[in-house]
Design a protein around this motif. Sequence first.
Motif, mmCIF file in Angstrom:
data_model
loop_
_atom_site.group_PDB
_atom_site.id
_atom_site.type_symbol
_atom_site.label_atom_id
_atom_site.label_comp_id
_atom_site.label_asym_id
_atom_site.label_seq_id
_atom_site.Cartn_x
_atom_site.Cartn_y
_atom_site.Cartn_z
ATOM 1 N N THR A 270 45.189 14.166 1.365
ATOM 2 C CA THR A 270 45.546 13.599 0.063
ATOM 3 C C THR A 270 47.008 13.172 0.119
ATOM 4 N N LEU A 271 47.260 11.955 -0.306
ATOM 5 C CA LEU A 271 48.611 11.400 -0.191
ATOM 6 C C LEU A 271 49.185 11.163 -1.575
ATOM 7 N N PRO A 272 50.522 11.118 -1.668
ATOM 8 C CA PRO A 272 51.140 10.918 -2.983
ATOM 9 C C PRO A 272 50.624 9.633 -3.631
ATOM 10 N N GLY A 273 50.278 9.723 -4.897
ATOM 11 C CA GLY A 273 49.839 8.523 -5.614
ATOM 12 C C GLY A 273 48.356 8.194 -5.451
ATOM 13 N N ASP A 274 47.609 9.042 -4.747
ATOM 14 C CA ASP A 274 46.173 8.779 -4.561
ATOM 15 C C ASP A 274 45.408 8.898 -5.875
ATOM 16 N N GLU A 275 44.539 7.932 -6.141
ATOM 17 C CA GLU A 275 43.582 8.049 -7.259
ATOM 18 C C GLU A 275 42.218 7.671 -6.699
ATOM 19 N N LEU A 276 41.820 8.412 -5.680
ATOM 20 C CA LEU A 276 40.661 8.004 -4.877
ATOM 21 C C LEU A 276 39.346 8.212 -5.612
ATOM 22 N N GLN A 277 38.426 7.287 -5.370
ATOM 23 C CA GLN A 277 37.076 7.385 -5.926
ATOM 24 C C GLN A 277 36.131 7.707 -4.770
ATOM 25 N N ASP A 278 35.414 8.815 -4.925
ATOM 26 C CA ASP A 278 34.578 9.275 -3.826
ATOM 27 C C ASP A 278 33.522 8.240 -3.431
ATOM 28 N N HIS A 279 32.963 7.536 -4.431
ATOM 29 C CA HIS A 279 31.881 6.598 -4.112
ATOM 30 C C HIS A 279 32.378 5.360 -3.372
ATOM 31 N N ARG A 280 33.690 5.233 -3.220
ATOM 32 C CA ARG A 280 34.239 4.128 -2.429
ATOM 33 C C ARG A 280 34.936 4.638 -1.174
ATOM 34 N N SER A 281 34.824 5.903 -0.849
ATOM 35 C CA SER A 281 35.628 6.476 0.234
ATOM 36 C C SER A 281 34.746 7.103 1.304
ATOM 37 N N GLY A 282 35.319 7.270 2.493
ATOM 38 C CA GLY A 282 34.663 7.976 3.585
ATOM 39 C C GLY A 282 33.508 7.197 4.189
ATOM 40 N N ALA B 31 22.010 -8.091 7.513
ATOM 41 C CA ALA B 31 21.074 -8.010 8.638
ATOM 42 C C ALA B 31 21.230 -6.677 9.381
ATOM 43 N N LEU B 32 22.474 -6.214 9.532
ATOM 44 C CA LEU B 32 22.685 -4.936 10.234
ATOM 45 C C LEU B 32 22.160 -3.770 9.400
ATOM 46 N N THR B 33 22.271 -3.875 8.081
ATOM 47 C CA THR B 33 21.735 -2.834 7.198
ATOM 48 C C THR B 33 20.221 -2.760 7.363
ATOM 49 N N ARG B 34 19.581 -3.926 7.359
ATOM 50 C CA ARG B 34 18.120 -3.960 7.527
ATOM 51 C C ARG B 34 17.703 -3.415 8.883
ATOM 52 N N ALA B 35 18.497 -3.721 9.892
ATOM 53 C CA ALA B 35 18.119 -3.343 11.258
ATOM 54 C C ALA B 35 18.069 -1.831 11.444
ATOM 55 N N VAL B 36 18.766 -1.078 10.583
ATOM 56 C CA VAL B 36 18.751 0.388 10.730
ATOM 57 C C VAL B 36 18.171 1.048 9.474
ATOM 58 N N HIS B 37 17.334 0.318 8.785
ATOM 59 C CA HIS B 37 16.721 0.809 7.555
ATOM 60 C C HIS B 37 16.080 2.188 7.777
ATOM 61 N N GLY B 38 16.397 3.114 6.903
ATOM 62 C CA GLY B 38 15.814 4.450 7.017
ATOM 63 C C GLY B 38 16.602 5.370 7.942
ATOM 64 N N VAL B 39 17.517 4.812 8.698
ATOM 65 C CA VAL B 39 18.302 5.616 9.640
ATOM 66 C C VAL B 39 19.723 5.788 9.124
ATOM 67 N N ALA B 40 20.251 4.731 8.506
ATOM 68 C CA ALA B 40 21.574 4.812 7.882
ATOM 69 C C ALA B 40 21.508 4.041 6.567
ATOM 70 N N VAL B 41 22.213 4.554 5.559
ATOM 71 C CA VAL B 41 22.199 3.900 4.247
ATOM 72 C C VAL B 41 23.622 3.468 3.882
ATOM 73 N N PRO B 42 23.742 2.309 3.237
ATOM 74 C CA PRO B 42 25.076 1.878 2.835
ATOM 75 C C PRO B 42 25.682 2.878 1.849
ATOM 76 N N ARG B 43 26.962 3.184 2.021
ATOM 77 C CA ARG B 43 27.657 4.127 1.135
ATOM 78 C C ARG B 43 28.562 3.359 0.171
ATOM 79 N N TRP B 44 29.332 2.436 0.705
ATOM 80 C CA TRP B 44 30.153 1.563 -0.131
ATOM 81 C C TRP B 44 30.453 0.302 0.662
ATOM 82 N N SER B 45 30.876 -0.721 -0.054
ATOM 83 C CA SER B 45 31.217 -1.951 0.637
ATOM 84 C C SER B 45 32.314 -2.679 -0.128
ATOM 85 N N GLN B 46 33.056 -3.489 0.557
ATOM 86 C CA GLN B 46 34.176 -4.194 -0.064
ATOM 87 C C GLN B 46 34.291 -5.590 0.539
#
Length: 397
Positions: free
Chosen positions: A156-168, A189-204
């Motif tokens: 945790t760094l000074p000034g952090d206002e982190l949102q968990d659903h956008r982090s890690g 396409a990469l999301t589809r290629a690993v469907h069921g194995v990895a799920v998107p957590r956040w994107s920017q």
Amino acid sequence: MRDPDLEPRARRGITRRGAFASAGAAVGVGLATGGCELGKAEGERPLGSGTVPFYAPHQAGIATPQQDHLVFAAFDLSAASANDLQELLRTWSHAAAALHAGRRVATSPDPGEADGLGAASLTLTFGLGPTLFERDGEDVLGLRDRRPAPLDQIPTLPGDELQDHRSGGDLCVQACANDPQVAFHAIHALTRAVHGVAVPRWSQAGFLPRHRPARGARNLMGFKDGTNNIRSADDTQLRRHVWVGGDDRPRWMQGGSYLVTRRIRMLLDVWDGLTTDQQQEVVGRRKDTGAPLRPAQAPAHAHVTLAAARNNDGVRILRRGYSYTDGVDPATGQMDAGLFFICFQRDPARQFTAIQERLGVNDALAKHLSHTSSAVFACPPGATPGGYVGERLFRRL
Ligand code: HEM
């Protein structure tokens, strides 16, 4: 050379186990029918100019020239074995080689929104998050003893206002291209290629001005950003500050780099109320040209004074961020816009974190910013032809 993405699965001798076998239907179907899909698609998608090689000693998207658009995505692994992870990385790398060349991925069906758009200098950069090696104290994938020491969670760094659903995130893919739809398509396409194995957590998503001088593009505060960055052709600086090398451990990361992302919102309403002179004193640079202020004008708490290598024991980072805009914050009625800060380095604790610890407390710019997301990933070296990113992690497992 034969492109592995064009080869039928059986010939590549892929075996899938565990969760991958049960959940990876999309992958299996895609690869099995990939040949004819690709045959058709290859005629439709012009290769054109603007391709960046995927197979290279270092992953593309780090020291390669920055493109206009970014779509960044972090994923969580739903599979539970190192073999599943290995298979995912193999699938992603083979798909990435096709996408870099402006071809369809061999999933069935390819989402298709990039048909006819070419490769647009697409680069795909893959990263492994700390939670792959240990989650809540547990060695879920049996990879704990492989965790690179520098791949620590950012404190945790000074000034952090982190949102968990956008982090890690367990994994990340950075897609950069000169066409926003090509970058989006790659992540889709990469999301589809690993469907069921990895799920998107956040994107920017992010962007840069199309016309930008070599020495700095204007950010959303109107200042030139990147003026004093490490140049992509400066091998000496890259070796010193960016590429894992020399005696660095673990060996499987040699030629790779560590990626830190920070979504940094700019509090533009207050900023816009400052005069140009006041803004220049905060940043420590002239707004029109990006040139340093005369020493007498540059306050000790200016952003560039505190961030400069000479005031940080010579420490530097490779910055490769993008501006972002994400609508209006309903709580304040202000634009949610700023910088999706991305930097690469050999050791985040000694580089990014050390600099940000000083900036967060003393930087005159800090009160105009809010850090809303944070993540760190280990980006292994580039793949060898026919191989895959991260391959050396699994040796002798
Ligand atoms: C929204 C947030 C930020 C803005 C608007 C911003 C803006 C700028 C600007 C305008 C410059 C001068 C041009 C240049 O040399 O690139 C600069 C330099 C720099 N910034 Fe930032 N920055 C931000 C966040 C950060 C963060 C989080 C770090 C690292 C922890 C950082 C590290 C640096 C470094 C190392 C330099 C080069 C200083 C030098 O050697 O002259 N910046 N930044």
